[in-house]
Design an enzyme around this catalytic site. Sequence first.
Site, PDB file in Angstrom:
ATOM      1  N   ASP A 134     -69.230  -8.288   6.769  1.00 40.98           N
ATOM      2  CA  ASP A 134     -68.537  -9.092   5.775  1.00 40.98           C
ATOM      3  C   ASP A 134     -69.363 -10.345   5.481  1.00 40.98           C
ATOM      4  O   ASP A 134     -69.061 -11.439   5.921  1.00 40.98           O
ATOM      5  CB  ASP A 134     -67.154  -9.479   6.310  1.00 40.98           C
ATOM      6  N   ASP A 191     -86.534 -22.056  25.160  1.00 45.46           N
ATOM      7  CA  ASP A 191     -86.372 -22.793  23.906  1.00 45.46           C
ATOM      8  C   ASP A 191     -87.295 -24.006  23.893  1.00 45.46           C
ATOM      9  O   ASP A 191     -87.859 -24.373  22.864  1.00 45.46           O
ATOM     10  CB  ASP A 191     -84.924 -23.276  23.759  1.00 45.46           C
ATOM     11  N   GLU A 224     -72.498   2.765  10.144  1.00 45.51           N
ATOM     12  CA  GLU A 224     -72.920   1.378  10.393  1.00 45.51           C
ATOM     13  C   GLU A 224     -71.736   0.449  10.193  1.00 45.51           C
ATOM     14  O   GLU A 224     -70.808   0.786   9.474  1.00 45.51           O
ATOM     15  CB  GLU A 224     -73.992   0.964   9.363  1.00 45.51           C
ATOM     16  N   LYS A 259     -72.745   6.986   5.827  1.00 48.81           N
ATOM     17  CA  LYS A 259     -73.786   7.330   4.859  1.00 48.81           C
ATOM     18  C   LYS A 259     -74.342   8.710   5.188  1.00 48.81           C
ATOM     19  O   LYS A 259     -74.507   9.028   6.367  1.00 48.81           O
ATOM     20  CB  LYS A 259     -74.947   6.325   4.940  1.00 48.81           C
ATOM     21  N   TYR A 276     -80.391  -3.171   6.193  1.00 51.64           N
ATOM     22  CA  TYR A 276     -80.012  -1.761   6.310  1.00 51.64           C
ATOM     23  C   TYR A 276     -80.560  -0.845   5.231  1.00 51.64           C
ATOM     24  O   TYR A 276     -80.281   0.343   5.238  1.00 51.64           O
ATOM     25  CB  TYR A 276     -78.479  -1.624   6.359  1.00 51.64           C
ATOM     26  N   CYS A 278     -43.161 -40.886  12.331  1.00 53.21           N
ATOM     27  CA  CYS A 278     -42.838 -39.657  13.055  1.00 53.21           C
ATOM     28  C   CYS A 278     -41.578 -39.028  12.465  1.00 53.21           C
ATOM     29  O   CYS A 278     -40.572 -39.716  12.289  1.00 53.21           O
ATOM     30  CB  CYS A 278     -42.641 -39.979  14.535  1.00 53.21           C
ATOM     31  N   CYS A 317     -39.754 -40.762  22.077  1.00 50.20           N
ATOM     32  CA  CYS A 317     -39.494 -39.937  20.887  1.00 50.20           C
ATOM     33  C   CYS A 317     -38.728 -38.668  21.284  1.00 50.20           C
ATOM     34  O   CYS A 317     -39.161 -37.920  22.159  1.00 50.20           O
ATOM     35  CB  CYS A 317     -40.820 -39.570  20.231  1.00 50.20           C
ATOM     36  N   GLU A 335     -90.191 -24.444  25.428  1.00 55.33           N
ATOM     37  CA  GLU A 335     -91.583 -24.060  25.178  1.00 55.33           C
ATOM     38  C   GLU A 335     -91.785 -23.714  23.703  1.00 55.33           C
ATOM     39  O   GLU A 335     -92.803 -24.059  23.101  1.00 55.33           O
ATOM     40  CB  GLU A 335     -91.969 -22.851  26.060  1.00 55.33           C
ATOM     41  N   CYS A 339     -38.668 -39.565  15.385  1.00 56.68           N
ATOM     42  CA  CYS A 339     -38.132 -40.865  15.795  1.00 56.68           C
ATOM     43  C   CYS A 339     -38.324 -41.959  14.748  1.00 56.68           C
ATOM     44  O   CYS A 339     -37.766 -43.046  14.880  1.00 56.68           O
ATOM     45  CB  CYS A 339     -38.745 -41.296  17.122  1.00 56.68           C
ATOM     46  N   GLU A 354     -77.680  -8.194   4.709  1.00 51.00           N
ATOM     47  CA  GLU A 354     -76.459  -8.967   4.587  1.00 51.00           C
ATOM     48  C   GLU A 354     -76.645 -10.264   5.365  1.00 51.00           C
ATOM     49  O   GLU A 354     -76.983 -10.235   6.548  1.00 51.00           O
ATOM     50  CB  GLU A 354     -75.342  -8.106   5.203  1.00 51.00           C
ATOM     51  N   LYS A 361     -69.695  -2.403   8.434  1.00 53.90           N
ATOM     52  CA  LYS A 361     -69.704  -2.972   7.089  1.00 53.90           C
ATOM     53  C   LYS A 361     -69.550  -4.481   7.237  1.00 53.90           C
ATOM     54  O   LYS A 361     -68.457  -5.006   7.448  1.00 53.90           O
ATOM     55  CB  LYS A 361     -68.563  -2.383   6.250  1.00 53.90           C
ATOM     56  N   ASP A 415     -90.065 -24.925  21.219  1.00 49.97           N
ATOM     57  CA  ASP A 415     -90.050 -26.186  20.470  1.00 49.97           C
ATOM     58  C   ASP A 415     -91.391 -26.901  20.539  1.00 49.97           C
ATOM     59  O   ASP A 415     -91.841 -27.504  19.569  1.00 49.97           O
ATOM     60  CB  ASP A 415     -88.948 -27.108  21.002  1.00 49.97           C
ATOM     61  N   LYS A 438     -62.563   1.436   5.272  1.00 50.42           N
ATOM     62  CA  LYS A 438     -62.086   0.054   5.335  1.00 50.42           C
ATOM     63  C   LYS A 438     -61.006  -0.121   6.398  1.00 50.42           C
ATOM     64  O   LYS A 438     -60.156   0.747   6.579  1.00 50.42           O
ATOM     65  CB  LYS A 438     -61.508  -0.351   3.977  1.00 50.42           C
ATOM     66  N   CYS A 480     -47.645 -39.357  17.408  1.00 46.64           N
ATOM     67  CA  CYS A 480     -46.522 -40.271  17.589  1.00 46.64           C
ATOM     68  C   CYS A 480     -46.707 -40.823  18.995  1.00 46.64           C
ATOM     69  O   CYS A 480     -46.788 -40.059  19.955  1.00 46.64           O
ATOM     70  CB  CYS A 480     -45.188 -39.526  17.492  1.00 46.64           C
TER      71      CYS A 480
END
Length: 682
Positions: free
Chosen positions: A120, A35, A116, A306, A242, A424, A447, A37, A427, A190, A118, A39, A330, A442
């Site tokens: 979300d 990372d 594949e 599919k 996809y 609280c 208490c 290098e 108490c 997605e 699905k 950067d 689903k 509290c």
Amino acid sequence: MASSKSLAARVEALRRELHEHLYRYHVLSAPTISDLEYDALFKELQALEAEHPELRTPDSPTVRVGGTISEKFEKVRHPGPILSLSNCFDADDVRAWFERIRKLDPRVAEAAFVVEPKIDGLTVVLHYRDGVFVQGATRGDGEIGEDITPNLRTLRKLPLRLRGADEGSGKGRRRAAAAAPPPVLVVRGEAVIYTTDFERFNQAQIAKNGRTFANPRNTASGALRNLDTTLTAAVPISLLCYQVVAAEGLTPGTQWETLTYLRDFGFPVSDVARRFTALEDAITYCQSFADKRDSLPFEIDGMVIKLDDLRLQTDLGFVGKDPRGATAFKFPAREVTTQLVDVTVDVGRTGKITPTAVLEPVEVGGVTVRNATLHNFDYIRDNDIRLGDRVLLKRSGDVIPYVIGPVLEARTGGEKKIKPPKTCPSCGEPVQQAEGEVDVFCVNSACPAQLNRVVEYFGAVLDIEGFGEKIAHASVEQGKVRDVADVFTLSKEALLDLPGFADKKADKLLAAIQAAKTRPLGRLLAALGIRGIGFVAANDLAAHFGSFDALGAADAETLQQVDGIGPSASAAVVEWFAEKRNRAVLDKLRVAGVWPTAAPKVASTAAGPFTGQTFVITGTLPTLGRDEAKEYIEARGGKVTDSVSKKTSYLVLGESPGSKLAKAQSLGVTILDEAALRTLGG
Ligand code: IVH
């Protein structure tokens, strides 16, 4: 000073190199530089572009930092309809879908399938001209979407220039090894936030006192529609592609080839997609993800089946907005809406005050949910959750159900704001909220609600059978137990006063209490519930100091000599022993004969299958006790610690796990049950 020509060449070379590294990192998951290098190269390019704005191009990786502020989003007409999917909820639904399309076209009988996840997330439509990203849009109504090009440019996984596209222009132009992309290519994918990125993002928000977000989907959707793209760039949005929506030139004839085609051009593609020749195998594969959905790095709401043959898919046409040639399998919903009837407030062992939602009972994922966590009062305020709201509720995996937020459209105006308590509920003392902390506490050590929990925890950790929540609370409420030491001096008469106790039950509990008197020092120390001192730290402290006397005499510096004890844990121990009430507890324990000492620890030098691995244990394991599990791991060269961090190799999961599970899941730590632990241990 370098000539303008060599400067332009350097800028172009940097871009090419950065594109290559981004592809290796995001698509192949096989980076070849660190990372740091990366950067350094990135900063060099940024500096050159700042000095020479004429060398900037819209496909430069530096555009990912954002900085564009739009007035509004323009409309974009999609080159073809962005279709939706029909839904199946079980295997029979899928078989019925297949039968329907087989009757329409006999070729279906011989068809292969691609399955594949699905995802979300949020559909995005990405336009490329000569391999360069030129426009991106939301799905909108499927025909017309919104132009969110500047926002999409900030996505690290979105290829700004496709592999195989011409590099630069004019002299020195060269063609990369991969096949050239078509002059026009429109791809569908997605946008999604990976679960661990989301958790980390929220943690970082908390650390800088920013607002936290309720779920990955809404966060991604909001960020992609932010008019200020600097804010989009701050959110870790990923991408999975996809579908080829449109192209000028030849494109693959099957879905399976499409996935390879997309990957070869540098688009991120799911690696769990599979091709099947038998429908039943495709169904089994879908079903296998119903239980495994939490093992994927992003949230899915099902799988998509599919037809592999895209020509056949097109020929089958669609019903409304759903293509016939594909369907969604689903999974049970994990998010449902219900009514927020009331909010109760609970005081924990440490005095932490937490709000709990009382809900109109509702079924989520096969379980009836009546209560859900609201996390804390800052969360309620940030998400504008009100009493009487219809709320979105989520229950996923082993995570405790929680309220995501209100359904704003369902507001009637009669909803009431929820205010954090000033005192609280147990108490009545004023509560405190430390600067920068989300939780309200509290701080009254006397208490009663806290004492209930403290005593309950003491009984649970010492494994006193028959002394569960109910009995612990009853003995506190009847004044028979005023601190944890009193548990050891409970008389038979006192027990007989408790609800549901007769002779036999009292004798049994007395025997269990008697047996708990001989628990080792580490266990007793853990049972005291000192902040930050869990099982492992308590055992280590016990082994190092050998007695309460030695431990109580140690200052913070001495305590920190013990491996794993840091500044906050050592401060908590010193504070605990300085407290007069706690000194009195120790005196009572000593008088009651509960004064264990520990033999000095023999450094574990075992080497074995677990050498170099760090374990955390949570919940109750089926056969191994806590100490036994620790011994088992250490005997094989592993290390056991109390809290889950990035360094944790494995979480060993038992029944009724605590918050460590969610933390481990958010960090992507591998989770084992006892059987898997034993398999690994050989
Ligand atoms: S295919 C003809 N594949 O699910 C192509 N959709 O409920 C139709 N989705 O709007 C879509 N992952 O946004 C397809 N692997 C995947 C998907 C996927 C997520 C979304 C997509 C669509 C919705 C349909």
